[in-house]
Design a protein around this motif. Structure first.
Motif, PDB file in Angstrom:
ATOM      1  N   LEU A 183       9.053 -12.092  -1.678  1.00  0.00           N
ATOM      2  CA  LEU A 183       8.224 -10.892  -1.667  1.00  0.00           C
ATOM      3  C   LEU A 183       6.805 -11.224  -1.225  1.00  0.00           C
ATOM      4  O   LEU A 183       6.293 -12.296  -1.543  1.00  0.00           O
ATOM      5  CB  LEU A 183       8.177 -10.247  -3.062  1.00  0.00           C
ATOM      6  N   ARG A 184       6.168 -10.285  -0.534  1.00  0.00           N
ATOM      7  CA  ARG A 184       4.816 -10.524  -0.011  1.00  0.00           C
ATOM      8  C   ARG A 184       3.764 -10.094  -1.037  1.00  0.00           C
ATOM      9  O   ARG A 184       2.838  -9.334  -0.729  1.00  0.00           O
ATOM     10  CB  ARG A 184       4.640  -9.775   1.305  1.00  0.00           C
ATOM     11  N   VAL A 185       3.892 -10.610  -2.235  1.00  0.00           N
ATOM     12  CA  VAL A 185       2.991 -10.184  -3.299  1.00  0.00           C
ATOM     13  C   VAL A 185       1.569 -10.708  -3.089  1.00  0.00           C
ATOM     14  O   VAL A 185       0.595 -10.056  -3.467  1.00  0.00           O
ATOM     15  CB  VAL A 185       3.533 -10.597  -4.687  1.00  0.00           C
ATOM     16  N   GLY A 186       1.428 -11.875  -2.467  1.00  0.00           N
ATOM     17  CA  GLY A 186       0.094 -12.378  -2.171  1.00  0.00           C
ATOM     18  C   GLY A 186      -0.630 -11.491  -1.179  1.00  0.00           C
ATOM     19  O   GLY A 186      -1.836 -11.213  -1.324  1.00  0.00           O
ATOM     20  N   GLU A 187       0.075 -11.022  -0.163  1.00  0.00           N
ATOM     21  CA  GLU A 187      -0.512 -10.111   0.815  1.00  0.00           C
ATOM     22  C   GLU A 187      -0.867  -8.777   0.163  1.00  0.00           C
ATOM     23  O   GLU A 187      -1.884  -8.162   0.509  1.00  0.00           O
ATOM     24  CB  GLU A 187       0.458  -9.898   1.981  1.00  0.00           C
ATOM     25  N   GLU A 188      -0.058  -8.338  -0.772  1.00  0.00           N
ATOM     26  CA  GLU A 188      -0.366  -7.100  -1.487  1.00  0.00           C
ATOM     27  C   GLU A 188      -1.706  -7.202  -2.198  1.00  0.00           C
ATOM     28  O   GLU A 188      -2.561  -6.312  -2.079  1.00  0.00           O
ATOM     29  CB  GLU A 188       0.732  -6.778  -2.492  1.00  0.00           C
ATOM     30  N   VAL A 189      -1.908  -8.279  -2.926  1.00  0.00           N
ATOM     31  CA  VAL A 189      -3.167  -8.440  -3.653  1.00  0.00           C
ATOM     32  C   VAL A 189      -4.338  -8.565  -2.681  1.00  0.00           C
ATOM     33  O   VAL A 189      -5.423  -8.016  -2.923  1.00  0.00           O
ATOM     34  CB  VAL A 189      -3.092  -9.656  -4.596  1.00  0.00           C
ATOM     35  N   ARG A 190      -4.128  -9.252  -1.562  1.00  0.00           N
ATOM     36  CA  ARG A 190      -5.200  -9.378  -0.572  1.00  0.00           C
ATOM     37  C   ARG A 190      -5.621  -8.002  -0.066  1.00  0.00           C
ATOM     38  O   ARG A 190      -6.810  -7.696   0.047  1.00  0.00           O
ATOM     39  CB  ARG A 190      -4.745 -10.254   0.599  1.00  0.00           C
ATOM     40  N   ARG A 191      -4.641  -7.141   0.228  1.00  0.00           N
ATOM     41  CA  ARG A 191      -4.957  -5.805   0.740  1.00  0.00           C
ATOM     42  C   ARG A 191      -5.598  -4.933  -0.324  1.00  0.00           C
ATOM     43  O   ARG A 191      -6.496  -4.127  -0.035  1.00  0.00           O
ATOM     44  CB  ARG A 191      -3.693  -5.144   1.277  1.00  0.00           C
ATOM     45  N   VAL A 192      -5.144  -5.060  -1.552  1.00  0.00           N
ATOM     46  CA  VAL A 192      -5.760  -4.299  -2.641  1.00  0.00           C
ATOM     47  C   VAL A 192      -7.214  -4.715  -2.808  1.00  0.00           C
ATOM     48  O   VAL A 192      -8.112  -3.863  -2.912  1.00  0.00           O
ATOM     49  CB  VAL A 192      -4.973  -4.491  -3.950  1.00  0.00           C
ATOM     50  N   ARG A 193      -7.481  -6.008  -2.824  1.00  0.00           N
ATOM     51  CA  ARG A 193      -8.858  -6.482  -2.950  1.00  0.00           C
ATOM     52  C   ARG A 193      -9.723  -5.979  -1.792  1.00  0.00           C
ATOM     53  O   ARG A 193     -10.879  -5.572  -1.995  1.00  0.00           O
ATOM     54  CB  ARG A 193      -8.893  -8.012  -2.997  1.00  0.00           C
ATOM     55  N   ALA A 194      -9.180  -6.011  -0.578  1.00  0.00           N
ATOM     56  CA  ALA A 194      -9.934  -5.547   0.584  1.00  0.00           C
ATOM     57  C   ALA A 194     -10.250  -4.058   0.462  1.00  0.00           C
ATOM     58  O   ALA A 194     -11.369  -3.618   0.779  1.00  0.00           O
ATOM     59  CB  ALA A 194      -9.146  -5.824   1.865  1.00  0.00           C
ATOM     60  N   GLY A 195      -9.274  -3.265   0.014  1.00  0.00           N
ATOM     61  CA  GLY A 195      -9.504  -1.845  -0.170  1.00  0.00           C
ATOM     62  C   GLY A 195     -10.543  -1.555  -1.223  1.00  0.00           C
ATOM     63  O   GLY A 195     -11.402  -0.677  -1.061  1.00  0.00           O
ATOM     64  N   VAL A 196     -10.505  -2.298  -2.312  1.00  0.00           N
ATOM     65  CA  VAL A 196     -11.483  -2.123  -3.382  1.00  0.00           C
ATOM     66  C   VAL A 196     -12.881  -2.532  -2.905  1.00  0.00           C
ATOM     67  O   VAL A 196     -13.876  -1.850  -3.192  1.00  0.00           O
ATOM     68  CB  VAL A 196     -11.053  -2.925  -4.627  1.00  0.00           C
ATOM     69  N   ARG A 197     -12.974  -3.634  -2.160  1.00  0.00           N
ATOM     70  CA  ARG A 197     -14.285  -4.083  -1.663  1.00  0.00           C
ATOM     71  C   ARG A 197     -14.930  -3.058  -0.738  1.00  0.00           C
ATOM     72  O   ARG A 197     -16.153  -2.969  -0.663  1.00  0.00           O
ATOM     73  CB  ARG A 197     -14.153  -5.419  -0.927  1.00  0.00           C
ATOM     74  N   ALA A 198     -14.102  -2.289  -0.026  1.00  0.00           N
ATOM     75  CA  ALA A 198     -14.631  -1.297   0.909  1.00  0.00           C
ATOM     76  C   ALA A 198     -14.876   0.061   0.248  1.00  0.00           C
ATOM     77  O   ALA A 198     -15.423   0.958   0.889  1.00  0.00           O
ATOM     78  CB  ALA A 198     -13.661  -1.123   2.076  1.00  0.00           C
ATOM     79  N   LEU A 213       3.055  -2.493  -0.182  1.00  0.00           N
ATOM     80  CA  LEU A 213       1.694  -2.882   0.173  1.00  0.00           C
ATOM     81  C   LEU A 213       0.832  -1.668   0.480  1.00  0.00           C
ATOM     82  O   LEU A 213      -0.316  -1.569   0.034  1.00  0.00           O
ATOM     83  CB  LEU A 213       1.709  -3.822   1.382  1.00  0.00           C
ATOM     84  N   THR A 214       1.390  -0.743   1.253  1.00  0.00           N
ATOM     85  CA  THR A 214       0.648   0.452   1.645  1.00  0.00           C
ATOM     86  C   THR A 214       0.271   1.290   0.434  1.00  0.00           C
ATOM     87  O   THR A 214      -0.872   1.743   0.295  1.00  0.00           O
ATOM     88  CB  THR A 214       1.483   1.295   2.624  1.00  0.00           C
ATOM     89  N   PHE A 215       1.221   1.492  -0.468  1.00  0.00           N
ATOM     90  CA  PHE A 215       0.952   2.283  -1.668  1.00  0.00           C
ATOM     91  C   PHE A 215      -0.151   1.646  -2.505  1.00  0.00           C
ATOM     92  O   PHE A 215      -1.114   2.319  -2.896  1.00  0.00           O
ATOM     93  CB  PHE A 215       2.216   2.427  -2.518  1.00  0.00           C
ATOM     94  N   ALA A 216      -0.017   0.371  -2.785  1.00  0.00           N
ATOM     95  CA  ALA A 216      -0.966  -0.293  -3.678  1.00  0.00           C
ATOM     96  C   ALA A 216      -2.379  -0.282  -3.115  1.00  0.00           C
ATOM     97  O   ALA A 216      -3.346   0.008  -3.832  1.00  0.00           O
ATOM     98  CB  ALA A 216      -0.513  -1.728  -3.945  1.00  0.00           C
TER      99      ALA A 216
END
Length: 206
Positions: free
Chosen positions: A19-34, A145-148
């Motif tokens: 599962l791409r769980v690491g990529e999920e967290v990376r995208r969530v962090r990026a969304g939160v930072r923006a 990933l998209t949802f999170a």
């Protein structure tokens, strides 16, 4: 204007490494930072999460939001075992996971299960927490990933839980890689709670 801090305990588990769980967290962090109120949100990520990590996170982070991303079915969430080799995970029963939420002095306000067939866990969860999100069926990596990413970015923009959930579903529906799964996320809540009135990032009282 200052804002109340929001603490998110983000647990990921993929004992088979599929599962791409690491990529999920990376995208969530990026969304939160923006997002608009990025300084108000702290994400505590526990990768390769075990049951012990869950309990430590609940007592040490004292999160308002608990998120789990990994394998699941109607009865279990699959945590990792802490073993040195890849292999089968630790199957944690839905009722035991809910008991963990209830066991602490300050239970979370929201639990997000970004995992296949996790809707079956929601009835148990909303007996002990006000709000919970799960998936009705198997969900693909791209859709998860998209949802999170959109859900947590919207919460950080100050949107309600209901609006954040709806916005994440719109993001899925508008993405070619996620559209087929756009109806999978389900938001459940305690009958006395209005998810449109719950905002987890709020102005600090003056």
């Amino acid at each position: 204007m200052s804002f109340e801090g929001l603490r998110v305990l983000y647990l990921t588990a993929s004992s088979y490494g599929d599962l791409r769980v690491g990529e999920e967290v990376r995208r969530v962090r990026a969304g939160v930072r923006a997002a608009l109120h990025r300084d108000a949100v702290t994400i505590e990520h526990l990768p390769a999460a075990t049951l012990g990590d869950l309990l430590d996170g609940l007592t040490r982070v004292v999160p308002q939001v608990v998120s789990f991303s990994g394998h699941a079915d109607e009865g279990f969430l699959e945590f990792e075992t802490g073993a040195d080799r890849r292999g089968g995970g630790h199957l944690l029963a839905a009722e035991v996971f809910a008991q963990a939420m209830q066991a602490v002095d300050e239970p979370p306000q929201l639990v997000v299960l970004n995992a296949c067939k996790s809707q079956a866990h929601l009835q148990e969860l909303v007996r002990v927490v006000p709000l919970a999100v799960g998936m009705t069926d198997s969900i693909g990596d791209a859709a998860a990933l998209t949802f999170a990413a959109r859900f947590y970015a919207s919460l950080t923009d100050g949107q309600s839980v209901l609006a954040s959930y709806r916005l994440a579903k719109v993001q899925m529906a508008g993405s070619s890689s996620s559209a087929a799964d756009a109806d999978l996320p389900v938001l459940a809540h305690d009958p006395v709670v209005d998810p449109s009135a719950v905002r987890l990032v709020l102005p600090h009282p003056s």
